[in-house]
Design a protein around this motif. Sequence first.
Motif, short mmCIF file in Angstrom:
data_model
loop_
_atom_site.label_atom_id
_atom_site.label_comp_id
_atom_site.label_asym_id
_atom_site.label_seq_id
_atom_site.Cartn_x
_atom_site.Cartn_y
_atom_site.Cartn_z
N ARG A 105 0.83 -1.21 0.00
CA ARG A 105 0.00 0.00 0.00
C ARG A 105 0.86 1.25 0.00
O ARG A 105 0.52 2.25 -0.63
CB ARG A 105 -0.93 -0.02 1.22
N TRP A 106 1.99 1.23 0.70
CA TRP A 106 2.87 2.39 0.76
C TRP A 106 3.51 2.68 -0.61
O TRP A 106 3.67 3.84 -0.99
CB TRP A 106 3.96 2.14 1.81
N VAL A 107 3.83 1.64 -1.34
CA VAL A 107 4.48 1.81 -2.64
C VAL A 107 3.45 2.06 -3.75
O VAL A 107 3.61 2.96 -4.58
CB VAL A 107 5.35 0.58 -2.98
N GLN A 108 2.40 1.29 -3.77
CA GLN A 108 1.47 1.30 -4.90
C GLN A 108 0.19 2.09 -4.65
O GLN A 108 -0.55 2.35 -5.59
CB GLN A 108 1.09 -0.16 -5.26
N GLY A 109 -0.10 2.44 -3.40
CA GLY A 109 -1.32 3.17 -3.11
C GLY A 109 -2.38 2.25 -2.53
O GLY A 109 -2.17 1.05 -2.35
N ASP A 110 -3.57 2.83 -2.26
CA ASP A 110 -4.65 2.06 -1.67
C ASP A 110 -5.31 1.15 -2.70
O ASP A 110 -4.85 1.04 -3.83
CB ASP A 110 -5.67 2.99 -1.03
N ARG A 111 -6.42 0.57 -2.34
CA ARG A 111 -7.04 -0.51 -3.10
C ARG A 111 -7.32 -0.13 -4.55
O ARG A 111 -6.98 -0.87 -5.49
CB ARG A 111 -8.34 -0.94 -2.42
N VAL A 112 -7.91 1.03 -4.75
CA VAL A 112 -8.26 1.45 -6.11
C VAL A 112 -7.01 1.61 -6.96
O VAL A 112 -6.96 1.18 -8.12
CB VAL A 112 -9.08 2.75 -6.08
N ALA A 113 -5.97 2.22 -6.40
CA ALA A 113 -4.73 2.42 -7.13
C ALA A 113 -4.07 1.09 -7.47
O ALA A 113 -3.52 0.92 -8.57
CB ALA A 113 -3.78 3.30 -6.33
N ARG A 114 -4.13 0.13 -6.56
CA ARG A 114 -3.52 -1.17 -6.81
C ARG A 114 -4.28 -1.94 -7.89
O ARG A 114 -3.68 -2.61 -8.74
CB ARG A 114 -3.44 -1.98 -5.51
N LEU A 115 -5.60 -1.88 -7.83
CA LEU A 115 -6.40 -2.55 -8.86
C LEU A 115 -6.13 -1.93 -10.23
O LEU A 115 -6.03 -2.65 -11.25
CB LEU A 115 -7.88 -2.45 -8.53
N ARG A 116 -5.99 -0.61 -10.28
CA ARG A 116 -5.70 0.06 -11.55
C ARG A 116 -4.31 -0.33 -12.04
O ARG A 116 -4.10 -0.55 -13.24
CB ARG A 116 -5.79 1.58 -11.36
N LEU A 117 -3.36 -0.45 -11.11
CA LEU A 117 -2.00 -0.83 -11.49
C LEU A 117 -1.97 -2.25 -12.03
O LEU A 117 -1.23 -2.56 -12.98
CB LEU A 117 -1.07 -0.69 -10.29
N ASP A 118 -2.77 -3.16 -11.45
CA ASP A 118 -2.82 -4.54 -11.93
C ASP A 118 -3.32 -4.62 -13.36
O ASP A 118 -2.86 -5.48 -14.14
CB ASP A 118 -3.73 -5.37 -11.02
N LYS A 119 -4.26 -3.76 -13.72
CA LYS A 119 -4.88 -3.84 -15.04
C LYS A 119 -4.08 -3.13 -16.12
O LYS A 119 -4.22 -3.45 -17.31
CB LYS A 119 -6.28 -3.24 -14.98
N GLN A 120 -3.25 -2.16 -15.75
CA GLN A 120 -2.53 -1.40 -16.78
C GLN A 120 -1.39 -2.23 -17.35
O GLN A 120 -0.87 -3.14 -16.71
CB GLN A 120 -2.02 -0.09 -16.19
N PRO A 121 -1.00 -1.97 -18.57
CA PRO A 121 0.10 -2.73 -19.20
C PRO A 121 1.43 -2.45 -18.51
O PRO A 121 1.58 -1.46 -17.78
CB PRO A 121 0.10 -2.20 -20.64
N TRP A 122 2.38 -3.36 -18.77
CA TRP A 122 3.69 -3.19 -18.15
C TRP A 122 4.41 -2.01 -18.78
O TRP A 122 4.81 -2.04 -19.95
CB TRP A 122 4.52 -4.46 -18.30
N ASN A 123 4.58 -0.96 -17.99
CA ASN A 123 5.32 0.23 -18.41
C ASN A 123 6.31 0.59 -17.31
O ASN A 123 6.49 -0.15 -16.34
CB ASN A 123 4.36 1.38 -18.72
N THR A 124 6.93 1.73 -17.47
CA THR A 124 7.95 2.13 -16.51
C THR A 124 7.40 2.27 -15.10
O THR A 124 8.01 1.82 -14.12
CB THR A 124 8.59 3.46 -16.94
N GLU A 125 6.23 2.85 -14.98
CA GLU A 125 5.63 3.04 -13.65
C GLU A 125 5.32 1.70 -12.99
O GLU A 125 5.63 1.49 -11.81
CB GLU A 125 4.34 3.86 -13.78
N LYS A 126 4.72 0.77 -13.74
CA LYS A 126 4.36 -0.51 -13.15
C LYS A 126 5.59 -1.32 -12.79
O LYS A 126 5.64 -1.94 -11.72
CB LYS A 126 3.48 -1.29 -14.14
#
Length: 466
Positions: free
Chosen positions: A120-141
């Motif tokens: 949670r500290w690195v990726q954010g709370d639940r909504v941010a983590r779910l969004r990160l899971d769905k986005q393609p592999w890029n520099t941020e992910k």
Amino acid sequence: MSIEQAIQPKASLQPRSVEGRFRNIKTGILLLGYAVFFLLPWIRWERAVGPDQAILFDIPGRRYYMFDLVMHAQDIFWLTALLFLAAVLLFFVTTLFGRVFCGYFCFQTLWTDAFRWIERWVQGDRVARLRLDKQPWNTEKIRKVGLTHALWLLLAMWTGLSFGLYWGDAFELTAGFFTGTAPTALYGTVIILTLTTYLTAGWAKEYVCLHMCPYSRFQSVMFDQDTMIVSYDMNRGEGTTGRVKPVKELRDQAFRQEKGHGDCVDCGLCVQVCPTGIDIRDGLQISCIHCALCIDACDGIMDKQGWKRGLIRYTSEHALEGKKTKILKLRTVGYGLATLFATIYLVWSIASSKQLEVTAVQIRSPLYVTLSDGRIQNSYEVKINNKTMEAARYTLVIEGLPNAEMDLQINDLSVKPDSTLRVLAKVRYTMQPGEAGKNHDFQFRLTPLEGKVVEPVIVPSHFMTP
């Protein structure tokens, strides 16, 4: 033949963070548990003899040091008593309050909580983590996921190393670990615990509770309708026409009750905060670890609506039905008494442990020797174990065997602190007429001259004759 999957593959849960009294309790226990586990090996403790580490398992010396308490190999029965106490205490608490051990004290829960806090500290709370899971592999992910797993591995390695520090001097082992001079066993321990901690707390997470832990499988034999468990008040939450969201006039509780709707606003927060992903509104489930985070989530919604708390709460099935909860029953009283007696026995056995132990073992090869002057000689190995932290000196004599004398291998029976002395004692006896074939009972008497122990020790023994 059809094949049915018992475990349906799915993405790992992404629980939502929540604030509240039970979350604060869980955080406090987590911080206390981590402080104890990670800091104890570094605490120094001055002793007259032995290592200066407060907690240490000394395998070569066959000692376990716990502050001022020193346990020896022959004190292994204390471990048996401790394990029995832990078992009956777990049964007692489960009978009263359900799986609170799983929700607050289990290692899997503590480490998974810490790993999810890092996530949670690195990726954010639940909504941010779910969004990160769905986005393609890029520099941020790549950056966020890579940093998350790197911190997970760091905590896992720290866990393995900290465990190893309990088996040797913490400062020496740590220095040796990072310079490549530590024992091979330490590297093996760190590797194994790093991998298992990383996999169970970082990857398996709730699957350990759902499918691996046996405790949830036999908890039903300790539950009954009087057990205090996390429960959803179906009557209050559902009403007669079911739950409904608080829109327009349905924000008013009186209007909702008039229409037959319950207090549950169907927000879904109780499901989103659950670390095992269950819906507590479906009733008691094998996957519920009774962490009560759903209570915090529901209480927050009730506070926002201005309604009474307790739609989800710790209660019993009898209480939900309007009946009286019975605490004092045969099972709870039995577990409680077993816990009390085990505690008393363990404390008593530790407090009353002997600080001076003496044994006398007859050397049976041969059983006796007939000397040239006709006397009979028996040999004994006398072991003096000084368990105190002070040096001591003793005298050893025999009693109850007239016409006998004893010859000691050494005359100065001085024993260092927390040390053992073995001495060969030869007892020579002059047989009287008509005594052939008659054996004799006698005793060794060890009398302290110096040291902490002042009471003499009597050791019964047996003298063999032809």
